[in-house]
Design a protein around this motif. Structure first.
Motif, PDB file in Angstrom:
ATOM      1  N   ASP A  36      56.615  63.525  20.673  1.00  0.00           N
ATOM      2  CA  ASP A  36      56.115  62.998  21.275  1.00  0.00           C
ATOM      3  C   ASP A  36      54.844  63.259  21.462  1.00  0.00           C
ATOM      4  OD1 ASP A  36      55.840  62.906  24.404  1.00  0.00           O
ATOM      5  OD2 ASP A  36      55.198  64.809  24.477  1.00  0.00           O
ATOM      6  N   ASN A  37      53.592  62.450  22.677  1.00  0.00           N
ATOM      7  CA  ASN A  37      51.914  62.365  22.409  1.00  0.00           C
ATOM      8  C   ASN A  37      51.364  63.159  22.455  1.00  0.00           C
ATOM      9  OD1 ASN A  37      51.895  59.862  21.498  1.00  0.00           O
ATOM     10  ND2 ASN A  37      52.021  58.915  23.308  1.00  0.00           N
ATOM     11  N   HIS A  38      52.294  64.310  23.122  1.00  0.00           N
ATOM     12  CA  HIS A  38      51.920  65.959  23.135  1.00  0.00           C
ATOM     13  C   HIS A  38      51.446  66.162  21.997  1.00  0.00           C
ATOM     14  CE1 HIS A  38      52.279  65.151  27.740  1.00  0.00           C
ATOM     15  NE2 HIS A  38      51.689  66.151  27.738  1.00  0.00           N
ATOM     16  N   ASP A  39      52.674  66.712  20.822  1.00  0.00           N
ATOM     17  CA  ASP A  39      52.458  66.653  20.300  1.00  0.00           C
ATOM     18  C   ASP A  39      51.508  66.726  19.038  1.00  0.00           C
ATOM     19  OD1 ASP A  39      54.769  69.336  21.026  1.00  0.00           O
ATOM     20  OD2 ASP A  39      56.363  68.098  20.507  1.00  0.00           O
ATOM     21  N   LEU A  40      51.319  64.860  18.936  1.00  0.00           N
ATOM     22  CA  LEU A  40      49.989  64.710  18.222  1.00  0.00           C
ATOM     23  C   LEU A  40      49.537  64.813  18.140  1.00  0.00           C
ATOM     24  CD1 LEU A  40      50.509  62.045  15.790  1.00  0.00           C
ATOM     25  CD2 LEU A  40      50.613  59.844  17.691  1.00  0.00           C
ATOM     26  N   VAL A  41      48.951  64.975  19.823  1.00  0.00           N
ATOM     27  CA  VAL A  41      47.769  66.047  20.011  1.00  0.00           C
ATOM     28  C   VAL A  41      47.343  67.016  19.375  1.00  0.00           C
ATOM     29  CG1 VAL A  41      45.658  66.277  21.830  1.00  0.00           C
ATOM     30  CG2 VAL A  41      47.385  64.024  22.254  1.00  0.00           C
ATOM     31  N   LEU A  42      48.164  67.956  19.682  1.00  0.00           N
ATOM     32  CA  LEU A  42      48.524  69.508  19.933  1.00  0.00           C
ATOM     33  C   LEU A  42      48.105  69.482  17.830  1.00  0.00           C
ATOM     34  CD1 LEU A  42      50.902  71.126  21.545  1.00  0.00           C
ATOM     35  CD2 LEU A  42      48.779  71.401  21.980  1.00  0.00           C
ATOM     36  N   LYS A  43      48.214  68.406  16.931  1.00  0.00           N
ATOM     37  CA  LYS A  43      48.808  68.544  15.807  1.00  0.00           C
ATOM     38  C   LYS A  43      47.413  67.731  15.251  1.00  0.00           C
ATOM     39  CE  LYS A  43      50.656  66.144  11.167  1.00  0.00           C
ATOM     40  NZ  LYS A  43      51.592  65.445  11.046  1.00  0.00           N
ATOM     41  N   GLU A  44      46.037  66.768  15.835  1.00  0.00           N
ATOM     42  CA  GLU A  44      44.836  66.485  16.018  1.00  0.00           C
ATOM     43  C   GLU A  44      44.000  68.020  15.923  1.00  0.00           C
ATOM     44  OE1 GLU A  44      45.217  61.420  17.048  1.00  0.00           O
ATOM     45  OE2 GLU A  44      44.288  63.075  18.796  1.00  0.00           O
TER      46      GLU A  44
ATOM     47  N   PRO B 152      46.616  57.373  16.721  1.00  0.00           N
ATOM     48  CA  PRO B 152      45.555  58.424  16.636  1.00  0.00           C
ATOM     49  C   PRO B 152      45.801  58.608  14.661  1.00  0.00           C
ATOM     50  CG  PRO B 152      48.269  57.827  16.480  1.00  0.00           C
ATOM     51  CD  PRO B 152      47.062  56.741  17.013  1.00  0.00           C
ATOM     52  N   MET B 153      44.920  59.757  15.470  1.00  0.00           N
ATOM     53  CA  MET B 153      44.019  60.258  14.474  1.00  0.00           C
ATOM     54  C   MET B 153      44.839  60.731  13.074  1.00  0.00           C
ATOM     55  SD  MET B 153      40.849  62.124  15.437  1.00  0.00           S
ATOM     56  CE  MET B 153      41.124  62.988  17.314  1.00  0.00           C
ATOM     57  N   VAL B 154      46.873  61.503  13.179  1.00  0.00           N
ATOM     58  CA  VAL B 154      47.160  62.109  12.367  1.00  0.00           C
ATOM     59  C   VAL B 154      47.984  61.213  12.140  1.00  0.00           C
ATOM     60  CG1 VAL B 154      46.618  64.365  12.439  1.00  0.00           C
ATOM     61  CG2 VAL B 154      48.201  63.646  14.015  1.00  0.00           C
ATOM     62  N   LYS B 155      48.992  61.494  11.247  1.00  0.00           N
ATOM     63  CA  LYS B 155      50.661  60.769  11.142  1.00  0.00           C
ATOM     64  C   LYS B 155      51.499  61.582  12.554  1.00  0.00           C
ATOM     65  CE  LYS B 155      49.865  58.837   6.899  1.00  0.00           C
ATOM     66  NZ  LYS B 155      51.030  58.365   5.149  1.00  0.00           N
ATOM     67  N   ARG B 156      52.396  60.540  12.727  1.00  0.00           N
ATOM     68  CA  ARG B 156      53.978  61.611  12.849  1.00  0.00           C
ATOM     69  C   ARG B 156      54.836  62.220  11.805  1.00  0.00           C
ATOM     70  NH1 ARG B 156      53.937  59.850  18.265  1.00  0.00           N
ATOM     71  NH2 ARG B 156      53.166  58.150  19.251  1.00  0.00           N
ATOM     72  N   ASP B 157      55.032  63.827  12.627  1.00  0.00           N
ATOM     73  CA  ASP B 157      55.896  64.617  11.803  1.00  0.00           C
ATOM     74  C   ASP B 157      57.579  63.072  11.872  1.00  0.00           C
ATOM     75  OD1 ASP B 157      54.191  66.088  11.718  1.00  0.00           O
ATOM     76  OD2 ASP B 157      55.233  67.527  12.761  1.00  0.00           O
TER      77      ASP B 157
ATOM     78  N   LEU C 267      40.254  67.699  16.539  1.00  0.00           N
ATOM     79  CA  LEU C 267      39.959  66.779  18.006  1.00  0.00           C
ATOM     80  C   LEU C 267      39.489  68.195  18.477  1.00  0.00           C
ATOM     81  CD1 LEU C 267      40.112  65.187  20.041  1.00  0.00           C
ATOM     82  CD2 LEU C 267      42.326  65.689  20.951  1.00  0.00           C
ATOM     83  N   THR C 268      37.822  68.438  18.858  1.00  0.00           N
ATOM     84  CA  THR C 268      37.446  69.154  19.895  1.00  0.00           C
ATOM     85  C   THR C 268      36.843  69.160  20.952  1.00  0.00           C
ATOM     86  OG1 THR C 268      35.062  69.464  18.109  1.00  0.00           O
ATOM     87  CG2 THR C 268      37.242  69.976  16.953  1.00  0.00           C
ATOM     88  N   ALA C 269      36.239  69.759  21.378  1.00  0.00           N
ATOM     89  CA  ALA C 269      35.336  70.347  22.945  1.00  0.00           C
ATOM     90  C   ALA C 269      34.672  71.023  22.332  1.00  0.00           C
ATOM     91  CB  ALA C 269      36.696  70.206  23.926  1.00  0.00           C
ATOM     92  N   GLU C 270      33.987  70.718  23.397  1.00  0.00           N
ATOM     93  CA  GLU C 270      32.352  71.839  23.864  1.00  0.00           C
ATOM     94  C   GLU C 270      32.505  71.695  24.509  1.00  0.00           C
ATOM     95  OE1 GLU C 270      28.725  69.505  21.729  1.00  0.00           O
ATOM     96  OE2 GLU C 270      29.541  69.667  20.455  1.00  0.00           O
TER      97      GLU C 270
ATOM     98  N   LEU D 136      50.972  74.517  19.356  1.00  0.00           N
ATOM     99  CA  LEU D 136      50.225  75.146  20.349  1.00  0.00           C
ATOM    100  C   LEU D 136      49.114  76.493  20.027  1.00  0.00           C
ATOM    101  CD1 LEU D 136      49.420  74.671  23.252  1.00  0.00           C
ATOM    102  CD2 LEU D 136      52.062  76.284  23.804  1.00  0.00           C
ATOM    103  N   SER D 137      50.166  77.521  19.240  1.00  0.00           N
ATOM    104  CA  SER D 137      49.792  78.289  19.165  1.00  0.00           C
ATOM    105  C   SER D 137      48.037  78.388  18.081  1.00  0.00           C
ATOM    106  CB  SER D 137      50.539  79.692  17.861  1.00  0.00           C
ATOM    107  OG  SER D 137      50.975  78.921  17.150  1.00  0.00           O
ATOM    108  N   THR D 138      48.683  77.144  16.866  1.00  0.00           N
ATOM    109  CA  THR D 138      47.163  77.170  16.402  1.00  0.00           C
ATOM    110  C   THR D 138      46.011  75.993  17.237  1.00  0.00           C
ATOM    111  OG1 THR D 138      48.162  76.521  14.723  1.00  0.00           O
ATOM    112  CG2 THR D 138      46.422  75.375  14.313  1.00  0.00           C
ATOM    113  N   ALA D 139      46.782  75.195  18.091  1.00  0.00           N
ATOM    114  CA  ALA D 139      45.111  74.787  18.810  1.00  0.00           C
ATOM    115  C   ALA D 139      45.013  76.303  20.053  1.00  0.00           C
ATOM    116  CB  ALA D 139      46.105  73.747  19.786  1.00  0.00           C
ATOM    117  N   GLU D 140      45.739  76.492  20.639  1.00  0.00           N
ATOM    118  CA  GLU D 140      44.908  78.184  21.488  1.00  0.00           C
ATOM    119  C   GLU D 140      43.863  78.594  20.428  1.00  0.00           C
ATOM    120  OE1 GLU D 140      48.703  79.964  22.710  1.00  0.00           O
ATOM    121  OE2 GLU D 140      48.829  78.953  24.506  1.00  0.00           O
ATOM    122  N   GLU D 141      44.772  78.864  19.256  1.00  0.00           N
ATOM    123  CA  GLU D 141      43.390  79.533  18.284  1.00  0.00           C
ATOM    124  C   GLU D 141      41.950  78.645  18.546  1.00  0.00           C
ATOM    125  OE1 GLU D 141      44.911  80.288  14.186  1.00  0.00           O
ATOM    126  OE2 GLU D 141      46.422  81.953  15.714  1.00  0.00           O
ATOM    127  N   LYS D 142      41.829  77.419  17.858  1.00  0.00           N
ATOM    128  CA  LYS D 142      40.654  76.587  18.258  1.00  0.00           C
ATOM    129  C   LYS D 142      39.988  76.329  19.308  1.00  0.00           C
ATOM    130  CE  LYS D 142      41.688  74.928  13.570  1.00  0.00           C
ATOM    131  NZ  LYS D 142      41.147  75.110  12.382  1.00  0.00           N
TER     132      LYS D 142
END
Length: 84
Positions: free
Chosen positions: A46-54, A36-41, A60-63, A6-12
């Protein structure tokens, strides 16, 4: 929720509403069967964590795109550029 991801995703993606919308949109995709674009830990990840990892890994980015539409008014007897 994995706080490290989550903290890394907030930086991105520092725009929190955009981050929430992106997580929600991608989670719905994963829940509907998208791959998914990444492997599960671990198996119970959970899928939310999977998205945060992406997002954290930069996969996964947005503009936001801002466009200003110029309207052309041809019926005026003066320079319309002063209206902008």
């Amino acid at each position: 929720m994995n706080m490290e991801y989550l903290s890394t995703a907030e930086e991105k993606i520092p725009n929190i509403p955009m981050l929430v919308n992106l997580i929600s949109y991608r989670t719905r995709q994963l829940n509907s069967g998208a791959r998914p674009m990444v492997k599960r830990d671990h198996a119970e990840m959970d899928n939310h964590d999977l998205v945060l990892k992406e997002i954290a890994q930069g996969l996964l980015t947005a503009e936001m795109i801002f466009q200003q539409e110029e309207t052309e008014i041809s019926d005026l007897d003066f320079d319309a550029s002063i209206l902008l």
